[in-house]
Design a protein around this motif. Sequence first.
Motif, short mmCIF file in Angstrom:
data_model
loop_
_atom_site.label_atom_id
_atom_site.label_comp_id
_atom_site.label_asym_id
_atom_site.label_seq_id
_atom_site.Cartn_x
_atom_site.Cartn_y
_atom_site.Cartn_z
N ASP A 11 0.72 -1.23 0.05
CA ASP A 11 0.01 -0.02 0.02
C ASP A 11 0.78 1.28 -0.09
O ASP A 11 0.25 2.28 0.21
N HIS A 12 2.01 1.36 -0.40
CA HIS A 12 2.88 2.23 -0.46
C HIS A 12 2.41 3.15 -1.84
O HIS A 12 2.10 2.44 -2.77
N LYS A 13 2.22 4.45 -1.66
CA LYS A 13 2.08 5.24 -2.75
C LYS A 13 3.02 6.37 -3.21
O LYS A 13 3.83 6.74 -2.29
N PRO B 294 8.88 2.66 3.03
CA PRO B 294 7.85 1.91 2.49
C PRO B 294 7.25 0.68 3.40
O PRO B 294 6.20 0.36 3.23
N THR C 171 4.44 1.79 6.13
CA THR C 171 2.80 1.85 6.11
C THR C 171 1.98 0.77 6.64
O THR C 171 2.33 -0.29 6.62
N ASN D 243 1.76 -2.63 4.43
CA ASN D 243 2.98 -3.19 4.16
C ASN D 243 3.36 -3.80 5.73
O ASN D 243 4.07 -4.86 5.56
N ARG E 17 11.10 -5.84 -2.76
CA ARG E 17 10.99 -4.26 -2.92
C ARG E 17 11.11 -4.00 -4.40
O ARG E 17 12.06 -4.44 -4.98
N ASN F 104 7.89 0.32 -3.38
CA ASN F 104 6.83 -0.55 -2.45
C ASN F 104 7.15 -1.83 -2.64
O ASN F 104 8.10 -2.38 -3.11
N TYR F 105 6.47 -2.71 -1.92
CA TYR F 105 6.53 -4.01 -1.91
C TYR F 105 5.37 -4.85 -2.64
O TYR F 105 4.29 -4.45 -2.77
#
Length: 411
Positions: free
Chosen positions: A75-77, A84, A87, A90, A143, A157-158
């Motif tokens: 859910d990183h944006k 990252p 969040t 994650n 990642r 992001n993951y």
Amino acid sequence: MLDGYPNFHHVTFSPGRKRALLERGINGMAKVSALGGARRPAIFIRSSPWKAGTEQTPWHDVFDMDNGHVRYFGDHKAGLSMAPGTTTGNATLLDAFDGHQGRTPEARAAATPLLLFRSVSRNGQPKGHVEFCGLGVIERTERLVQWGGSDHTTFVNYVYDIALLDLAVEGDEVAWEWIEARRDETVTDAEAVQLAPTAWREWVKHGISALPRLRRRVARAKVSKVRDQRPKPGSSEHADLELIYKHFDGRKHDFEALASAVAARVLRGSGHSYVEGWLTRRSGDGGADFVGRIDLGSGLAGTNLVVLGQAKCVKLDTLVTAEQIARVVARLRRGWIGVYVTTGAYSEPAQTEMVEDQYPIVLINGSELVRELRAMARDDHGGDLTACIEHILAGQETVITNRRPEEILLE
């Protein structure tokens, strides 16, 4: 039920506890202080395909239900200043990943189950409805750098590769009682596991090495047990199949005529227009025993498919292997399909390979063979199986040739 569909909040209702939610992509239930330590009852994953590729959700989750694999993005944006992995979503999944890598049954018993859903369109609306996709275990995390946001900037992001477990024993359902037990502080991890689906219990016992055999595969649902491909010993069907085998034992070419007639009945019974072609000569047949054609549609809206048939009259306890089927498939050209007819049965590995590799071939086993022949005898010969067989052989005598299979398309 709401509008004819099960209500998620009713299905997941637990008296005296907070509701399970599917409002976000990653919804982790609050941890409880169980007897063996802190335990998260479950994580609910929701994917919204209709959002994929937007500024809000630039990634594309992959749900490969047939092969039991989900690739799900965290859910990183773009534009977030926080790390990252910190969040909410994650952090929750990374914590779950640690549990899924547990090295002992005791550690895995405490691991958090992932319950996966995806949004579906109903009544013309892309929102508001979800379908349950399965129970998952995170196999690996990665990642990666993505593009996103209105400025199309890069961000980290993951992404999570998740194995969906086979829930065939439970009818593709998960008992909510298991999750309720995991929410109960007085229930130990070992006690809660006893309420888990069979595949989850097997994973807890054996670990990640067991995932290949525990993974959900649609192919398994299409595979018939060997015992189900043979008439029950002592039955009239078994006696008739024995009669067929003895009648054609050592008469390979005659059995090919029988197999051609049965294949025609099976394909026509599926609603197709089928044209019987010819039997190939005993030598130089190129691996085909009989040739036919399926006609689909008509005119510009139609096409014709060559049918290449293989017939094997073998002892009733004989298994056709994956290699034997593959040899037939190797002879098929574009626009051709195969039909394999035998008095025996097909091994389960052979069927699995056929389904997973999407071989264009129809398999007719001994049980289906005798069932079709008995139906033909009943319809046209007063139930006399021998008379039916003799009629088929008499009708095929004049159509033995060494023509090329593709010539059937010219008729």
